[in-house]
Write a protein that holds these residues in place. Structure first.
Motif, PDB file in Angstrom:
ATOM      1  N   ARG A 110       0.842  -1.198   0.000  1.00 26.42           N
ATOM      2  CA  ARG A 110       0.000   0.000   0.000  1.00 26.42           C
ATOM      3  C   ARG A 110       0.878   1.248   0.000  1.00 26.42           C
ATOM      4  O   ARG A 110       1.917   1.292   0.666  1.00 26.42           O
ATOM      5  CB  ARG A 110      -0.944   0.011   1.199  1.00 26.42           C
ATOM      6  CG  ARG A 110      -0.265   0.015   2.565  1.00 26.42           C
ATOM      7  CD  ARG A 110      -1.298  -0.008   3.690  1.00 26.42           C
ATOM      8  NE  ARG A 110      -0.683  -0.050   5.005  1.00 26.42           N
ATOM      9  CZ  ARG A 110      -0.319   1.031   5.699  1.00 26.42           C
ATOM     10  NH1 ARG A 110      -0.482   2.238   5.189  1.00 26.42           N
ATOM     11  NH2 ARG A 110       0.225   0.906   6.897  1.00 26.42           N
ATOM     12  N   SER A 201      -9.819   1.549   4.183  1.00 27.85           N
ATOM     13  CA  SER A 201     -10.280   1.298   2.814  1.00 27.85           C
ATOM     14  C   SER A 201     -11.786   1.491   2.707  1.00 27.85           C
ATOM     15  O   SER A 201     -12.277   2.040   1.723  1.00 27.85           O
ATOM     16  CB  SER A 201      -9.893  -0.116   2.391  1.00 27.85           C
ATOM     17  OG  SER A 201     -10.368  -0.407   1.098  1.00 27.85           O
ATOM     18  N   ASP A 205     -13.731   4.081   0.317  1.00 23.64           N
ATOM     19  CA  ASP A 205     -14.746   3.640  -0.635  1.00 23.64           C
ATOM     20  C   ASP A 205     -15.981   4.527  -0.554  1.00 23.64           C
ATOM     21  O   ASP A 205     -16.531   4.958  -1.575  1.00 23.64           O
ATOM     22  CB  ASP A 205     -15.110   2.183  -0.346  1.00 23.64           C
ATOM     23  CG  ASP A 205     -16.079   1.598  -1.356  1.00 23.64           C
ATOM     24  OD1 ASP A 205     -15.917   1.888  -2.564  1.00 23.64           O
ATOM     25  OD2 ASP A 205     -16.991   0.862  -0.962  1.00 23.64           O
ATOM     26  N   ARG A 223      -8.258   1.524  -3.969  1.00 24.79           N
ATOM     27  CA  ARG A 223      -8.068   0.902  -2.660  1.00 24.79           C
ATOM     28  C   ARG A 223      -7.069  -0.243  -2.702  1.00 24.79           C
ATOM     29  O   ARG A 223      -6.366  -0.498  -1.719  1.00 24.79           O
ATOM     30  CB  ARG A 223      -9.427   0.443  -2.116  1.00 24.79           C
ATOM     31  CG  ARG A 223     -10.322   1.630  -1.754  1.00 24.79           C
ATOM     32  CD  ARG A 223     -11.664   1.217  -1.199  1.00 24.79           C
ATOM     33  NE  ARG A 223     -12.507   0.601  -2.211  1.00 24.79           N
ATOM     34  CZ  ARG A 223     -13.000  -0.636  -2.134  1.00 24.79           C
ATOM     35  NH1 ARG A 223     -12.709  -1.406  -1.092  1.00 24.79           N
ATOM     36  NH2 ARG A 223     -13.775  -1.103  -3.080  1.00 24.79           N
ATOM     37  N   PHE A 227      -4.450   1.415  -0.244  1.00 22.11           N
ATOM     38  CA  PHE A 227      -4.697   0.779   1.050  1.00 22.11           C
ATOM     39  C   PHE A 227      -4.261  -0.678   1.114  1.00 22.11           C
ATOM     40  O   PHE A 227      -4.360  -1.302   2.164  1.00 22.11           O
ATOM     41  CB  PHE A 227      -6.187   0.885   1.406  1.00 22.11           C
ATOM     42  CG  PHE A 227      -6.632   2.281   1.708  1.00 22.11           C
ATOM     43  CD1 PHE A 227      -6.601   2.773   3.003  1.00 22.11           C
ATOM     44  CD2 PHE A 227      -7.057   3.125   0.695  1.00 22.11           C
ATOM     45  CE1 PHE A 227      -6.994   4.067   3.287  1.00 22.11           C
ATOM     46  CE2 PHE A 227      -7.457   4.422   0.968  1.00 22.11           C
ATOM     47  CZ  PHE A 227      -7.424   4.909   2.264  1.00 22.11           C
ATOM     48  N   ASP A 229      -5.815  -3.196  -0.103  1.00 19.33           N
ATOM     49  CA  ASP A 229      -7.021  -3.944   0.263  1.00 19.33           C
ATOM     50  C   ASP A 229      -7.039  -5.289  -0.463  1.00 19.33           C
ATOM     51  O   ASP A 229      -7.192  -5.334  -1.694  1.00 19.33           O
ATOM     52  CB  ASP A 229      -8.266  -3.132  -0.092  1.00 19.33           C
ATOM     53  CG  ASP A 229      -9.538  -3.726   0.477  1.00 19.33           C
ATOM     54  OD1 ASP A 229      -9.601  -4.965   0.629  1.00 19.33           O
ATOM     55  OD2 ASP A 229     -10.479  -2.964   0.757  1.00 19.33           O
TER      56      ASP A 229
END
Length: 298
Positions: A110, A201, A205, A223, A227, A229
């Motif tokens: 990330r 995340s 969003d 993301r 992040f 994710d």
């Protein structure tokens, strides 16, 4: 120049970890040297910076330049997936067993930088990669700034949010980005500070999908990168559902079918799609390809 030495706590493939941050072969923010070292620029909270990553044996060496150097070195482990929690991930399909064994160093990293992921994701909306990457290169060469330090020639740092808001219509046109994508980026730039401050995340969003022109696909792409994710699936992708369906069943599928196939990996559905991509399995090409548009006037 600042430097940091970091030893991962397990297998790590540096190239796979940072590859999602690259947008096309000529991305001005990303280079790989002949020695294998990876160079990457970033607009950090402290300003522009350049990071050079190299791996010797099992040790990662980071060198950084510019006002953002300290931040880049501090966050280097996160970029390389140090925070990636793979607990609970179990391969459910035989076709993925071999690729999972071959890539034990796969980690989802990330960057912590939302706009760096959001702008290219918007440029990539509903167009072929070459068209989006051409626009990304043009805009960074025109409005970015030179990479700090002894970076490879031509490397640039992406502009500040205020610059994205002020790009004139004719330069968006010259880059190959039409009015809809240009407007989406300019609008998002007004909310850059709020987006960068999103703590998770899920929070990102919610914020991203309130922006005009930003939907499920764009949010997931951001993301995954900002992040790390492991569950953010790029629903709405032109190719992804067909690839996943073919790899797991031998038949192409649509987005609902893709999500059914990925359900056993809930919590790690993006990780599963990365592994599927590494199998190299693709459905046979049939019919015309999506064209690269170019409506610029010279």
């Amino acid at each position: 120049m600042k430097e940091r030495v970091w030893t991962p706590d397990g297998p790590l493939d540096v190239g796979l970890a940072v590859a999602p941050q690259r947008h096309g072969g000529g991305d001005p923010t990303w280079r790989q040297g002949r020695d294998g070292a990876i160079w990457r620029t970033s607009r950090t909270p402290d300003g522009p910076g350049t990071l050079r990553l190299s791996l010797r044996a099992t040790i990662v060496y980071g060198h950084a330049w510019g006002p953002g150097a300290d931040w880049l070195l501090e966050t280097m482990p996160a970029l390389l997936g140090a925070d990636d929690d793979i607990s609970g991930f179990v391969v459910k399909h035989e076709v993925l067993q071999d690729v999972a064994r071959k890539h034990p160093g796969l980690r989802i990293g990330r960057t912590g930088r939302v706009m760096e992921a959001l702008v290219p994701a918007i440029l990539e909306q509903k167009v072929v990669g070459r068209e989006a990457w051409r626009a990304w290169r043009w805009l960074l060469n025109k409005y970015g700034e030179p990479a700090p330090g002894p970076a490879p020639e031509g490397m640039r740092v992406m502009p500040e949010p205020g610059t994205w808001r002020e790009i004139p219509t004719w330069d968006w046109h010259r880059s190959g980005a039409e009015a809809v994508r240009a407007r989406t980026i300019a609008t998002a730039a007004w909310y850059a500070a709020k987006l960068e401050a999103a703590p998770t995340s899920a929070d990102a969003d919610r914020l991203l999908r309130t922006l005009p022109g930003v939907g499920v696909w764009t949010s997931a792409e951001v993301r995954q990168r900002a992040f790390g994710d492991p569950d953010a699936v790029s629903v709405g992708d032109y190719h992804l559902a067909k690839i996943i369906g073919y790899a797991l069943t031998g038949e192409k599928t649509d987005d609902p079918g893709m999500m059914r196939l990925l359900e056993p990996y809930r919590g790690h559905r993006h990780r599963a799609t990365v592994l599927i991509g590494l199998t190299g399995l693709r459905p046979p090409a049939r019919g015309p390809r999506m064209p690269v548009r170019d409506y610029r006037s010279f």
